[in-house]
Write a protein that holds these residues in place. Structure first.
Motif, PDB file in Angstrom:
ATOM      1  N   ALA A  76      -3.831  13.506  13.217  1.00 50.46           N
ATOM      2  CA  ALA A  76      -3.575  12.150  12.728  1.00 50.46           C
ATOM      3  C   ALA A  76      -3.009  11.233  13.803  1.00 50.46           C
ATOM      4  N   THR A  77      -2.290  11.793  14.769  1.00 50.08           N
ATOM      5  CA  THR A  77      -1.784  10.939  15.853  1.00 50.08           C
ATOM      6  C   THR A  77      -2.960  10.305  16.594  1.00 50.08           C
ATOM      7  N   HIS A 105       4.631   5.997  10.235  1.00 58.29           N
ATOM      8  CA  HIS A 105       4.825   7.088  11.196  1.00 58.29           C
ATOM      9  C   HIS A 105       4.858   6.507  12.606  1.00 58.29           C
ATOM     10  N   ASP A 181      -3.004   5.394   7.155  1.00 56.88           N
ATOM     11  CA  ASP A 181      -2.619   6.729   7.611  1.00 56.88           C
ATOM     12  C   ASP A 181      -2.392   7.565   6.353  1.00 56.88           C
ATOM     13  N   GLN A 184      -0.238  12.315   4.831  1.00 54.58           N
ATOM     14  CA  GLN A 184       0.561  12.927   3.761  1.00 54.58           C
ATOM     15  C   GLN A 184      -0.041  12.660   2.381  1.00 54.58           C
ATOM     16  N   THR A 204      -5.179  14.776   8.743  1.00 56.91           N
ATOM     17  CA  THR A 204      -4.938  15.885   9.658  1.00 56.91           C
ATOM     18  C   THR A 204      -4.905  17.189   8.880  1.00 56.91           C
ATOM     19  N   HIS A 206      -3.214  20.088   9.460  1.00 57.90           N
ATOM     20  CA  HIS A 206      -2.022  20.940   9.330  1.00 57.90           C
ATOM     21  C   HIS A 206      -1.041  20.477   8.255  1.00 57.90           C
ATOM     22  N   LYS A 207      -1.324  19.344   7.604  1.00 60.33           N
ATOM     23  CA  LYS A 207      -0.504  18.941   6.452  1.00 60.33           C
ATOM     24  C   LYS A 207      -1.143  19.414   5.145  1.00 60.33           C
TER      25      LYS A 207
HETATM   26  C1  LIG Z   1       2.120  14.490  10.511  1.00 58.54           C
HETATM   27  C2  LIG Z   1       1.811  13.033  10.427  1.00 58.54           C
HETATM   28  C3  LIG Z   1       1.129  12.377  11.461  1.00 58.54           C
HETATM   29  C4  LIG Z   1       0.759  13.072  12.754  1.00 58.54           C
HETATM   30  O1  LIG Z   1      -0.248  13.995  12.561  1.00 58.54           O
HETATM   31  P1  LIG Z   1      -0.631  15.050  13.723  1.00 58.54           P
HETATM   32  O2  LIG Z   1      -1.871  15.683  13.230  1.00 58.54           O
HETATM   33  O3  LIG Z   1       0.536  15.980  13.796  1.00 58.54           O
HETATM   34  O4  LIG Z   1      -0.826  14.290  14.971  1.00 58.54           O
HETATM   35  C5  LIG Z   1       0.839  11.042  11.301  1.00 58.54           C
HETATM   36  N1  LIG Z   1       1.190  10.380  10.202  1.00 58.54           N
HETATM   37  C6  LIG Z   1       1.853  10.971   9.193  1.00 58.54           C
HETATM   38  C7  LIG Z   1       2.224  10.175   7.990  1.00 58.54           C
HETATM   39  C8  LIG Z   1       2.183  12.310   9.275  1.00 58.54           C
HETATM   40  O5  LIG Z   1       2.861  12.881   8.279  1.00 58.54           O
END
Ligand SMILES: *Cc1c(COP(=O)(O)O)cnc(C)c1O
Length: 407
Positions: A76-77, A105, A181, A184, A204, A206-207
């Motif tokens: 997500a970054t 974020h 974004d 979450q 992303t 991993h969430k």
């Molecule tokens: C975790 C997160 C990110 C970053 O995601 P990565 O995949 O770790 O780069 C961006 N925005 C939100 C709201 C997040 O919770």
């Protein structure tokens, strides 16, 4: 029944990979290791088919009308950077103004600040004391020069859900792109890029119980067709928007994780929401002066963010060391800074330091919740017993009326 320790209850930071997701990705490391761009042989072609399937799964999870709207990234970054900077650079001729909110974020805030250094202007809107922004508030900030609005689906600290549908409809009526974004949000709240008029959407793996290092950016292709400037140049992968050999195992995992998260969302939301209520109810039944941060109902089922007044924040975290949670303090190299998100809600610094973010997820159990309640109650009571302020509160002294000396 004592659960296995330590307990992981920090699922906003990251999640364990679901065994089903791991099983789906493993063959793509070993026997099926082909390069998805090598169409001259079966190794490449089967990899390409796996990538196509993953792209379909992600598109469906987001309600996209075409899999062509999905660009794979490292997370997500990267998606936030590509979506915000990529769109801004493309639209520079049309305007130079961006509207976002101050609880985004860091990947969104810092991308916006990078654009400021290039000459763009950014409005960072405040949120109300429950963490929400309204479409009307955003509309009032738009100017003739506004090209992009960036508002997250779900906040990573307090779990509040922004009114995406209203914001999206307003943006489209005003001809401004809407970036979201949703790191979450996916699998936690209903997400639909069509119904919500989202033009760019970051997610992303991993969430959502997938591996770290893989994500996606949804890029609308119709009404309007969104064009982006690429950040990473090379072999022209992802239709030139993100070059680099596709990480086939990771993409397979993202697709599987996204499909599972959305398919299981109704049942999981109910189960996890009940665990959250059990935790919140258990804590407030046994402790006074526990304050919920963020909107009481417009939040994801797994999030509980509470301040525990009259305790020392660091001691609280240390005291519950066998439950992995996050605090309302961001450890910077030198000092403990209160969270900028809690500050934006108007939570004072002292109280912010006593805040804990519980992130309940797919693998948490009732026994873990009950253990956590017991642990937090015990530690908070012990710390309060040592606190002279708490003694004064117990004696009915209004601390605000006290004339402190010293300082
Ligand atoms: C975790 C997160 C990110 C970053 O995601 P990565 O995949 O770790 O780069 C961006 N925005 C939100 C709201 C997040 O919770």
């Amino acid at each position: 029944m004592t659960p296995n320790l330590p307990i992981y209850m920090d699922n906003h930071a990251t999640t364990a990979v679901d065994p089903r997701v791991l099983a789906a990705m493993l063959p793509w490391f070993t026997t099926k290791f082909g390069n998805a761009a090598s169409r001259t042989h079966s190794f490449g072609r089967e990899a390409e088919e796996a990538v196509d399937k993953a792209r379909d799964q992600v598109a469906r999870a987001l309600g996209a009308s075409s899999a062509k709207e999905i660009v794979f990234t490292s997370g997500a970054t990267e998606s936030n950077n590509l979506g915000i900077k990529g769109a801004a650079h493309m639209l520079r001729e049309q305007g130079d103004h961006i509207v976002t909110i101050c609880t985004e974020h860091k990947a969104v805030l810092d991308s916006c600040m990078a654009l400021e250094r290039e000459g763009f202007r950014v409005t960072f809107l405040p949120v109300d004391n429950q963490g929400l922004v309204s479409a009307a508030q955003i509309e009032a900030a738009l100017t003739e020069q506004t090209i992009l609005v960036a508002v997250m689906a779900v906040n990573n600290e307090i779990g509040v859900v922004q009114p995406l549908e209203q914001i999206g409809a307003m943006c489209h009526a005003r001809g401004v792109l809407f970036f979201c974004d949703a790191a979450q949000g996916l699998g936690k709240v209903p997400l639909d890029v069509e119904a919500m008029h989202i033009d760019l959407c970051a997610v992303t793996a991993h969430k959502i119980y997938g591996p770290k290092g893989v994500g996606a950016l949804y890029v609308r292709r119709k009404a309007p067709r969104v064009r982006l400037e690429a950040m990473i140049h090379g072999g022209g992968h992802e239709r030139g928007l993100r070059s680099g050999t596709l990480a086939v195992p990771l993409l397979v995992a993202l697709g599987e994780a996204a499909e599972l998260a959305v398919a299981e969302m109704p049942a999981e939301s109910a189960r996890i929401g009940a665990l959250r209520e059990r935790l919140h109810g258990g804590l407030t039944a046994q402790l006074e002066h526990v304050y919920l941060n963020g909107h009481p109902t417009l939040r994801t089922p797994g999030n509980l963010n509470c301040s525990f007044a009259y305790v020392e924040g660091e001691s609280l975290l240390m005291g519950i060391h066998d439950v992995a949670v996050s605090s309302g303090s961001a450890c910077t190299s030198a000092s403990l800074e209160p969270s900028y998100v809690l500050k934006a809600l108007g939570v004072d610094d002292e109280l912010a330091h006593t805040s804990i973010r519980f992130g309940i997820g797919r693998f948490n159990t009732e026994a873990e919740i009950d253990y956590t309640i017991g642990r937090v109650v015990e530690v908070v009571n012990r710390l309060r017993d040592m606190s002279p302020l708490w003694e004064m509160v117990q004696e009915g002294i209004d601390l605000k009326s006290v004339q402190w000396t010293g300082h």
